[in-house]
Design a protein around this motif. Structure first.
Motif, PDB file in Angstrom:
ATOM      1  N   SER A   3      96.975 -63.587   7.097  1.00  0.00           N
ATOM      2  CA  SER A   3      96.571 -64.947   7.418  1.00  0.00           C
ATOM      3  C   SER A   3      97.401 -65.931   6.623  1.00  0.00           C
ATOM      4  CB  SER A   3      95.085 -65.135   7.109  1.00  0.00           C
ATOM      5  OG  SER A   3      94.851 -64.920   5.730  1.00  0.00           O
ATOM      6  N   ARG A   4      97.617 -67.084   7.231  1.00  0.00           N
ATOM      7  CA  ARG A   4      98.283 -68.189   6.562  1.00  0.00           C
ATOM      8  C   ARG A   4      97.297 -69.333   6.438  1.00  0.00           C
ATOM      9  NH1 ARG A   4     104.223 -69.484   8.805  1.00  0.00           N
ATOM     10  NH2 ARG A   4     105.340 -67.907   7.664  1.00  0.00           N
ATOM     11  N   GLN A   5      97.629 -70.282   5.571  1.00  0.00           N
ATOM     12  CA  GLN A   5      96.772 -71.444   5.445  1.00  0.00           C
ATOM     13  C   GLN A   5      96.774 -72.203   6.757  1.00  0.00           C
ATOM     14  OE1 GLN A   5      97.882 -74.024   2.303  1.00  0.00           O
ATOM     15  NE2 GLN A   5      96.180 -75.439   2.611  1.00  0.00           N
ATOM     16  N   ARG A   6      95.591 -72.482   7.271  1.00  0.00           N
ATOM     17  CA  ARG A   6      95.470 -73.169   8.546  1.00  0.00           C
ATOM     18  C   ARG A   6      95.286 -74.653   8.333  1.00  0.00           C
ATOM     19  NH1 ARG A   6      91.263 -68.659  10.760  1.00  0.00           N
ATOM     20  NH2 ARG A   6      92.776 -67.007  11.039  1.00  0.00           N
ATOM     21  N   SER A   7      95.871 -75.431   9.218  1.00  0.00           N
ATOM     22  CA  SER A   7      95.761 -76.865   9.086  1.00  0.00           C
ATOM     23  C   SER A   7      94.451 -77.349   9.663  1.00  0.00           C
ATOM     24  CB  SER A   7      96.937 -77.541   9.791  1.00  0.00           C
ATOM     25  OG  SER A   7      97.039 -77.076  11.103  1.00  0.00           O
ATOM     26  N   GLY A   8      94.156 -78.592   9.432  1.00  0.00           N
ATOM     27  CA  GLY A   8      92.866 -79.138   9.824  1.00  0.00           C
ATOM     28  C   GLY A   8      92.817 -79.535  11.280  1.00  0.00           C
ATOM     29  N   PRO A   9      91.759 -80.270  11.671  1.00  0.00           N
ATOM     30  CA  PRO A   9      91.563 -80.669  13.062  1.00  0.00           C
ATOM     31  C   PRO A   9      92.765 -81.442  13.597  1.00  0.00           C
ATOM     32  CG  PRO A   9      89.594 -81.089  11.751  1.00  0.00           C
ATOM     33  CD  PRO A   9      90.682 -80.693  10.783  1.00  0.00           C
ATOM     34  N   GLY A  69      92.319 -62.249  16.919  1.00  0.00           N
ATOM     35  CA  GLY A  69      92.112 -61.738  18.274  1.00  0.00           C
ATOM     36  C   GLY A  69      93.198 -62.115  19.257  1.00  0.00           C
ATOM     37  N   CYS A  70      94.300 -62.681  18.770  1.00  0.00           N
ATOM     38  CA  CYS A  70      95.418 -63.079  19.630  1.00  0.00           C
ATOM     39  C   CYS A  70      96.681 -62.347  19.193  1.00  0.00           C
ATOM     40  CB  CYS A  70      95.643 -64.588  19.560  1.00  0.00           C
ATOM     41  SG  CYS A  70      94.278 -65.579  20.195  1.00  0.00           S
ATOM     42  N   ALA A  71      97.699 -62.429  20.020  1.00  0.00           N
ATOM     43  CA  ALA A  71      98.968 -61.781  19.700  1.00  0.00           C
ATOM     44  C   ALA A  71     100.123 -62.700  20.058  1.00  0.00           C
ATOM     45  CB  ALA A  71      99.104 -60.461  20.451  1.00  0.00           C
ATOM     46  N   LEU A  72     101.159 -62.629  19.245  1.00  0.00           N
ATOM     47  CA  LEU A  72     102.447 -63.241  19.571  1.00  0.00           C
ATOM     48  C   LEU A  72     103.306 -62.136  20.165  1.00  0.00           C
ATOM     49  CD1 LEU A  72     104.576 -65.489  19.507  1.00  0.00           C
ATOM     50  CD2 LEU A  72     105.082 -64.832  17.142  1.00  0.00           C
ATOM     51  N   VAL A  73     103.714 -62.316  21.416  1.00  0.00           N
ATOM     52  CA  VAL A  73     104.384 -61.265  22.174  1.00  0.00           C
ATOM     53  C   VAL A  73     105.739 -61.764  22.655  1.00  0.00           C
ATOM     54  CG1 VAL A  73     104.212 -59.703  24.161  1.00  0.00           C
ATOM     55  CG2 VAL A  73     102.136 -60.394  22.934  1.00  0.00           C
ATOM     56  N   TYR A 116     103.362 -77.987  20.005  1.00  0.00           N
ATOM     57  CA  TYR A 116     102.004 -77.451  20.200  1.00  0.00           C
ATOM     58  C   TYR A 116     101.989 -75.931  20.047  1.00  0.00           C
ATOM     59  CZ  TYR A 116     103.582 -76.185  24.899  1.00  0.00           C
ATOM     60  OH  TYR A 116     104.276 -75.640  25.960  1.00  0.00           O
ATOM     61  N   PHE A 117     103.072 -75.273  20.453  1.00  0.00           N
ATOM     62  CA  PHE A 117     103.181 -73.815  20.340  1.00  0.00           C
ATOM     63  C   PHE A 117     103.241 -73.427  18.860  1.00  0.00           C
ATOM     64  CE2 PHE A 117     104.666 -70.138  23.075  1.00  0.00           C
ATOM     65  CZ  PHE A 117     104.625 -69.185  22.077  1.00  0.00           C
ATOM     66  N   SER A 118     104.074 -74.134  18.107  1.00  0.00           N
ATOM     67  CA  SER A 118     104.215 -73.840  16.674  1.00  0.00           C
ATOM     68  C   SER A 118     102.895 -74.059  15.945  1.00  0.00           C
ATOM     69  CB  SER A 118     105.297 -74.726  16.057  1.00  0.00           C
ATOM     70  OG  SER A 118     106.556 -74.442  16.624  1.00  0.00           O
ATOM     71  N   ARG A 119     102.163 -75.094  16.330  1.00  0.00           N
ATOM     72  CA  ARG A 119     100.902 -75.365  15.664  1.00  0.00           C
ATOM     73  C   ARG A 119      99.858 -74.290  15.980  1.00  0.00           C
ATOM     74  NH1 ARG A 119      96.351 -77.050  14.489  1.00  0.00           N
ATOM     75  NH2 ARG A 119      95.960 -78.529  12.808  1.00  0.00           N
ATOM     76  N   THR A 120      99.877 -73.784  17.207  1.00  0.00           N
ATOM     77  CA  THR A 120      98.980 -72.683  17.547  1.00  0.00           C
ATOM     78  C   THR A 120      99.271 -71.468  16.679  1.00  0.00           C
ATOM     79  OG1 THR A 120      98.673 -73.419  19.842  1.00  0.00           O
ATOM     80  CG2 THR A 120      98.321 -71.079  19.387  1.00  0.00           C
ATOM     81  N   LEU A 121     100.552 -71.156  16.490  1.00  0.00           N
ATOM     82  CA  LEU A 121     100.913 -70.038  15.611  1.00  0.00           C
ATOM     83  C   LEU A 121     100.386 -70.271  14.197  1.00  0.00           C
ATOM     84  CD1 LEU A 121     104.617 -69.233  16.634  1.00  0.00           C
ATOM     85  CD2 LEU A 121     102.500 -68.251  17.530  1.00  0.00           C
ATOM     86  N   GLN A 122     100.494 -71.492  13.733  1.00  0.00           N
ATOM     87  CA  GLN A 122     100.021 -71.816  12.391  1.00  0.00           C
ATOM     88  C   GLN A 122      98.505 -71.641  12.295  1.00  0.00           C
ATOM     89  OE1 GLN A 122     100.686 -75.862  11.213  1.00  0.00           O
ATOM     90  NE2 GLN A 122     100.527 -75.418   9.040  1.00  0.00           N
ATOM     91  N   GLY A 138      97.678 -67.980  12.188  1.00  0.00           N
ATOM     92  CA  GLY A 138      98.297 -67.205  11.136  1.00  0.00           C
ATOM     93  C   GLY A 138      99.367 -66.255  11.637  1.00  0.00           C
ATOM     94  N   LEU A 139     100.078 -66.655  12.689  1.00  0.00           N
ATOM     95  CA  LEU A 139     101.132 -65.826  13.284  1.00  0.00           C
ATOM     96  C   LEU A 139     102.496 -66.360  12.893  1.00  0.00           C
ATOM     97  CD1 LEU A 139      99.633 -65.460  16.886  1.00  0.00           C
ATOM     98  CD2 LEU A 139      99.307 -63.946  14.925  1.00  0.00           C
ATOM     99  N   CYS A 140     103.475 -65.478  12.826  1.00  0.00           N
ATOM    100  CA  CYS A 140     104.814 -65.866  12.393  1.00  0.00           C
ATOM    101  C   CYS A 140     105.845 -65.287  13.341  1.00  0.00           C
ATOM    102  CB  CYS A 140     105.069 -65.370  10.962  1.00  0.00           C
ATOM    103  SG  CYS A 140     106.735 -65.773  10.349  1.00  0.00           S
ATOM    104  N   LEU A 141     106.714 -66.164  13.876  1.00  0.00           N
ATOM    105  CA  LEU A 141     107.834 -65.719  14.695  1.00  0.00           C
ATOM    106  C   LEU A 141     109.048 -65.568  13.801  1.00  0.00           C
ATOM    107  CD1 LEU A 141     109.185 -65.178  17.434  1.00  0.00           C
ATOM    108  CD2 LEU A 141     109.623 -67.629  17.604  1.00  0.00           C
TER     109      LEU A 141
END
Length: 351
Positions: free
Chosen positions: A50-56, A231-235, A338-344, A347-350
């Motif tokens: 997990s990475r630090q998640r940003s706020g609303p 529960g998600c995946a970066l594919v 928006y894609f990058s923020r979803t990864l953040q 907690g996913l990393c490309l």
């Protein structure tokens, strides 16, 4: 006639200079020997954590989308700002999600504003034409050319690569759900079917020769799970065939619809935490429904999730090298905000 021949000679001269200098361009790099889909690449993944998640997200839950009701001039300006590279006759764009490449007469599309875009980029004699592009609902690379000979050469390269089953495009997707296998192939026969006024892509089991003659196509994609979380995946996805909505339907067949897929995700049902496929013919397109835990991770309300853009991005494209034996050249398109923020958030990393 002399003017036409002169333009053809100019295109040929430019081709030599273009191929030799292409690797030095912005967002372009030689392809490594391992394209990222082998066992070695899988073992080299970053540790999943997990990475630090940003706020609303506030009033702009999906930064980077095209505003609605753009004028032609505003769209041309947006596309000009989306140029990630220019080399010789080639122009590479990072297409925003939701912009169609072609459409009906009178519709505002990429194709419809190519004359204005060509002039805006200072191309007077030859208008840009589309060589390769991501679909309407996906974001990512669009390759344009102002030289017909260059465009023809590249289109033939893509056709030959497809026939030889050599992947030339790599997409990134975020999926709701994690595929059972970390990598593999997805094979399915698909057809277009008109259901309730909408053309939908539908799987066909055991297609007959008659089905093939009537438009059913056998499709193939490679996939590799890069990271998982919440529960998600970066594919990463590599289509080896071309069919409408192929990648979206392929991920649905893996019971892991692409995040923001409001067209096909309803074909995946869930009972007592177990996912299963519903008949495609009986399921109309509807807004994707995400569980409460995922909504909290993404900092979205249900009404915001109903507007979630499709997280499918044409990230990399392979082009031929200067000579036949040269390493292919790789074009890159950065992920949308928006894609990058979803990864953040997930907690996913490309890599």
């Amino acid at each position: 006639m002399r003017a036409v021949l002169a333009r053809e000679m100019d295109c040929r001269r430019v081709l030599g200079r273009f191929w030799s200098g292409w690797r030095r361009g912005l967002g372009v790099r030689p392809v490594p020997e391992d394209a990222g889909f082998g066992t070695e690449a899988r073992h080299q993944r970053q540790p999943r954590g997990s990475r630090q998640r940003s706020g609303p997200l506030g009033d702009q839950p999906f930064p980077g989308l095209l505003p609605k009701n753009l004028s032609r001039e505003e769209l041309v300006d947006a596309l000009r700002a989306a140029v990630v590279d220019r080399k010789g006759p080639l122009v590479t764009l990072n297409k925003p999600q939701g912009l169609p490449v072609t459409g009906k007469p009178g519709e505002l599309t990429l194709f419809s504003v190519l004359p204005e875009l060509s002039q805006s980029l200072g191309l007077r004699e030859q208008e840009l034409q589309v060589v390769r592009a991501s679909g309407k609902e996906s974001s990512g690379l669009v390759l344009l050319s102002s030289c017909p000979q260059t465009a023809s050469r590249l289109q033939k390269y893509f056709i030959h690569a497809r026939r030889a089953q050599r992947p030339t495009a790599i997409y990134c997707a975020v999926t709701d759900g994690i595929p059972a296998a970390s990598e593999g192939k997805i094979q399915a026969a698909l057809k277009l079917e008109h259901i309730d006024g909408v053309n939908l892509t539908v799987p066909v089991k055991a297609p007959s020769r008659k089905d093939i003659l009537e438009g059913v196509k056998k499709t193939l994609s490679h996939f590799r799970v890069v990271a998982t979380g919440s529960g998600c995946a970066l594919v990463q996805l590599q289509p080896l065939t071309v069919f409408s909505s192929q990648l979206q339907v392929h991920m649905v067949l893996q019971l892991c619809p692409v995040l923001g897929d409001h067209m096909y995700s309803a074909r995946v049902g869930t009972v007592l935490g177990q996912r299963f496929l519903l008949p495609a013919e009986n399921n109309k397109p509807q807004r994707q429904v995400l569980d409460e835990a995922l909504l909290r991770c993404l900092h979205l309300t249900p009404s915001q999730a109903a507007q979630l853009p499709l997280h499918l991005h044409l990230h990399r494209l392979l082009l031929p090298g200067t000579r036949a034996r040269d390493t292919p050249v790789e074009l890159l398109a950065p992920l949308p905000p928006y894609f990058s923020r979803t990864l953040q958030c997930l907690g996913l990393c490309l890599q």
